[in-house]
Scaffold this motif. Structure first.
Motif, PDB file in Angstrom:
ATOM      1  N   MET A 111      51.918  52.478  20.840  1.00 51.99           N
ATOM      2  CA  MET A 111      52.071  51.292  21.220  1.00 51.99           C
ATOM      3  C   MET A 111      51.187  50.329  20.489  1.00 51.99           C
ATOM      4  SD  MET A 111      51.397  52.080  25.389  1.00 51.99           S
ATOM      5  CE  MET A 111      51.543  50.455  25.891  1.00 51.99           C
ATOM      6  N   PRO A 112      51.439  49.231  20.492  1.00 48.02           N
ATOM      7  CA  PRO A 112      50.819  48.038  19.433  1.00 48.02           C
ATOM      8  C   PRO A 112      49.367  47.906  20.050  1.00 48.02           C
ATOM      9  CG  PRO A 112      52.437  46.950  20.825  1.00 48.02           C
ATOM     10  CD  PRO A 112      52.575  48.317  21.068  1.00 48.02           C
ATOM     11  N   SER A 113      48.470  47.284  19.585  1.00 45.02           N
ATOM     12  CA  SER A 113      47.182  46.833  19.980  1.00 45.02           C
ATOM     13  C   SER A 113      47.205  45.592  20.882  1.00 45.02           C
ATOM     14  CB  SER A 113      46.326  46.578  18.731  1.00 45.02           C
ATOM     15  OG  SER A 113      45.865  47.669  17.827  1.00 45.02           O
ATOM     16  N   ALA A 114      46.914  45.437  21.968  1.00 39.34           N
ATOM     17  CA  ALA A 114      46.828  44.540  22.892  1.00 39.34           C
ATOM     18  C   ALA A 114      45.820  44.551  23.907  1.00 39.34           C
ATOM     19  CB  ALA A 114      48.323  44.479  23.447  1.00 39.34           C
ATOM     20  N   TRP A 115      45.904  43.418  24.410  1.00 38.44           N
ATOM     21  CA  TRP A 115      44.742  43.407  25.630  1.00 38.44           C
ATOM     22  C   TRP A 115      45.603  43.389  26.968  1.00 38.44           C
ATOM     23  CZ3 TRP A 115      39.749  43.622  25.971  1.00 38.44           C
ATOM     24  CH2 TRP A 115      38.813  43.380  24.903  1.00 38.44           C
ATOM     25  N   THR A 116      45.285  44.188  27.801  1.00 41.24           N
ATOM     26  CA  THR A 116      45.998  44.516  29.012  1.00 41.24           C
ATOM     27  C   THR A 116      44.843  44.444  30.243  1.00 41.24           C
ATOM     28  OG1 THR A 116      47.529  45.943  27.810  1.00 41.24           O
ATOM     29  CG2 THR A 116      47.461  46.139  30.203  1.00 41.24           C
ATOM     30  N   PRO A 117      45.128  43.732  31.349  1.00 44.35           N
ATOM     31  CA  PRO A 117      44.494  43.842  32.302  1.00 44.35           C
ATOM     32  C   PRO A 117      44.730  44.992  33.354  1.00 44.35           C
ATOM     33  CG  PRO A 117      46.343  42.448  32.938  1.00 44.35           C
ATOM     34  CD  PRO A 117      46.331  42.720  31.557  1.00 44.35           C
ATOM     35  N   TYR A 118      43.796  45.768  33.833  1.00 44.78           N
ATOM     36  CA  TYR A 118      43.842  46.966  34.685  1.00 44.78           C
ATOM     37  C   TYR A 118      43.211  46.437  35.958  1.00 44.78           C
ATOM     38  CZ  TYR A 118      45.164  50.276  31.188  1.00 44.78           C
ATOM     39  OH  TYR A 118      45.852  50.857  29.936  1.00 44.78           O
ATOM     40  N   PHE A 119      44.234  46.798  37.087  1.00 44.78           N
ATOM     41  CA  PHE A 119      43.789  46.679  38.388  1.00 44.78           C
ATOM     42  C   PHE A 119      43.366  47.656  39.220  1.00 44.78           C
ATOM     43  CE2 PHE A 119      46.854  43.280  37.195  1.00 44.78           C
ATOM     44  CZ  PHE A 119      46.068  42.177  37.273  1.00 44.78           C
ATOM     45  N   ALA A 120      42.185  47.652  39.796  1.00 45.71           N
ATOM     46  CA  ALA A 120      41.999  49.036  40.828  1.00 45.71           C
ATOM     47  C   ALA A 120      42.731  49.029  41.776  1.00 45.71           C
ATOM     48  CB  ALA A 120      40.447  48.741  41.028  1.00 45.71           C
ATOM     49  N   VAL A 121      43.040  50.528  42.234  1.00 44.79           N
ATOM     50  CA  VAL A 121      44.108  50.638  43.253  1.00 44.79           C
ATOM     51  C   VAL A 121      43.595  51.993  43.911  1.00 44.79           C
ATOM     52  CG1 VAL A 121      46.249  49.863  42.244  1.00 44.79           C
ATOM     53  CG2 VAL A 121      45.625  52.296  41.853  1.00 44.79           C
ATOM     54  N   ASP A 122      43.960  52.133  45.232  1.00 48.33           N
ATOM     55  CA  ASP A 122      43.286  53.416  45.936  1.00 48.33           C
ATOM     56  C   ASP A 122      43.962  54.585  45.475  1.00 48.33           C
ATOM     57  OD1 ASP A 122      41.483  51.859  47.207  1.00 48.33           O
ATOM     58  OD2 ASP A 122      42.717  51.276  48.920  1.00 48.33           O
ATOM     59  N   ASP A 123      45.282  54.429  45.249  1.00 49.17           N
ATOM     60  CA  ASP A 123      46.167  55.560  45.249  1.00 49.17           C
ATOM     61  C   ASP A 123      47.143  55.308  43.906  1.00 49.17           C
ATOM     62  OD1 ASP A 123      48.296  57.566  45.246  1.00 49.17           O
ATOM     63  OD2 ASP A 123      47.830  58.167  47.301  1.00 49.17           O
ATOM     64  N   ALA A 124      46.935  55.845  42.784  1.00 47.16           N
ATOM     65  CA  ALA A 124      48.220  55.551  41.688  1.00 47.16           C
ATOM     66  C   ALA A 124      49.439  56.085  41.930  1.00 47.16           C
ATOM     67  CB  ALA A 124      47.473  56.221  40.411  1.00 47.16           C
ATOM     68  N   ASP A 125      49.802  56.878  42.733  1.00 48.40           N
ATOM     69  CA  ASP A 125      51.144  57.456  43.095  1.00 48.40           C
ATOM     70  C   ASP A 125      51.614  56.515  43.757  1.00 48.40           C
ATOM     71  OD1 ASP A 125      50.920  60.148  41.304  1.00 48.40           O
ATOM     72  OD2 ASP A 125      49.696  60.747  42.819  1.00 48.40           O
ATOM     73  N   VAL A 126      51.092  56.003  44.873  1.00 51.87           N
ATOM     74  CA  VAL A 126      51.587  54.874  45.838  1.00 51.87           C
ATOM     75  C   VAL A 126      51.892  53.787  45.032  1.00 51.87           C
ATOM     76  CG1 VAL A 126      51.038  53.528  47.648  1.00 51.87           C
ATOM     77  CG2 VAL A 126      50.819  55.963  48.013  1.00 51.87           C
ATOM     78  N   THR A 127      51.058  53.275  44.183  1.00 49.35           N
ATOM     79  CA  THR A 127      51.247  52.053  43.541  1.00 49.35           C
ATOM     80  C   THR A 127      52.541  52.223  42.342  1.00 49.35           C
ATOM     81  OG1 THR A 127      48.978  51.514  43.521  1.00 49.35           O
ATOM     82  CG2 THR A 127      50.196  50.457  41.766  1.00 49.35           C
ATOM     83  N   ALA A 128      52.647  53.430  41.743  1.00 50.23           N
ATOM     84  CA  ALA A 128      53.661  53.693  41.000  1.00 50.23           C
ATOM     85  C   ALA A 128      55.157  53.701  41.646  1.00 50.23           C
ATOM     86  CB  ALA A 128      53.379  54.827  40.156  1.00 50.23           C
TER      87      ALA A 128
END
Length: 245
Positions: free
Chosen positions: A51-68
């Motif tokens: 992947m290219p170098s980049a700034w990316t925001p990360y959001f906190a979630v309770d369950d990554a599988d549910v979010t996906a």
């Protein structure tokens, strides 16, 4: 994400005055601090993930599988993960308009300051349909939910504004819905960092292989310019209006 962690630390130390400490997620990562407050994370992962170098925001979630699952249900794209990563699980996705973002399930560094009070950083999504984007992120990330501590979402002066308590966490800006999409201008999350002097930050960036990626603009919030770091990652620096020179 960067292809050269050491070079990135030298660049951002000079341009933004950051100090760095190793991250608990493992080797190849560092946390940036500004006057003792955690601001951002750097990871030497771009080459390994292709992947290219980049700034990316990360959001906190309770369950990554549910979010996906929510992301896929709404016609968006899961790019990477969720994968076990240090003290938690991380993933990268793209919203229906193509803007890339990440999410994280696990431990969060205390006092992380993005969007709080006089924090040195905040987020802005520039996309075509701000209302549609707000609905997508609201449903996927539980914005404006009923749980205690959830963020509130409001529409103010052509922007969607996300707040946590009294603090503005992020803005979503839309426009040009009636025009054909410009293939050279894609929706994306912009990361903004405060600096005391705009020209000083631009000169430091140029000395270390960076460049200005936009003209300097002036607004009620201050003077700003988009910069590319020495590895090509884009970010915006904002200084008070009276800081010229």
């Amino acid at each position: 994400m960067t292809g050269d962690l050491d070079a990135a630390q030298r660049f951002y130390s000079a341009v933004l005055g950051w100090e760095f400490r190793p991250d608990r997620v493992g080797d190849g990562s560092a946390v940036a601090f500004h006057h003792g407050t955690p601001v951002a994370g750097l990871s030497a992962l771009s080459g390994r993930l292709g992947m290219p170098s980049a700034w990316t925001p990360y959001f906190a979630v309770d369950d990554a599988d549910v979010t996906a699952a929510r992301i896929r249900e709404r016609g968006a794209t899961m790019a990477v993960g969720p994968l076990a990563f240090g003290t938690g699980r991380a993933a990268l996705a793209a919203d229906p308009a193509g803007a890339v973002f990440g999410f994280w399930q696990g431990e969060v560094i205390p006092d992380w300051s993005v969007g709080r009070g006089t924090a040195p950083a905040w987020l802005e999504l520039r996309t075509r349909d701000a209302f549609a984007a707000a609905i997508f992120y609201g449903e996927v990330l539980d914005w404006a939910g009923d749980r205690p501590g959830c963020c509130t979402v409001s529409y103010e002066q052509d922007h969607v504004v996300l707040r946590h308590g009294h603090d503005t966490v992020a803005r979503i800006s839309g426009g040009a819905l009636e025009e054909d999409p410009d293939p050279l201008v894609r929706p994306r999350w912009h990361v903004h960092f405060r600096v005391p002097d705009l020209e000083e930050a631009m000169e430091a960036a140029a000395r270390l292989g960076g460049r200005a990626a936009s003209p300097v603009s002036t607004s009620s919030a201050g003077r700003s310019v988009a910069l590319a770091d020495s590895d090509g990652a884009l970010f915006t620096v904002v200084a008070p209006r009276g800081s010229a020179g």
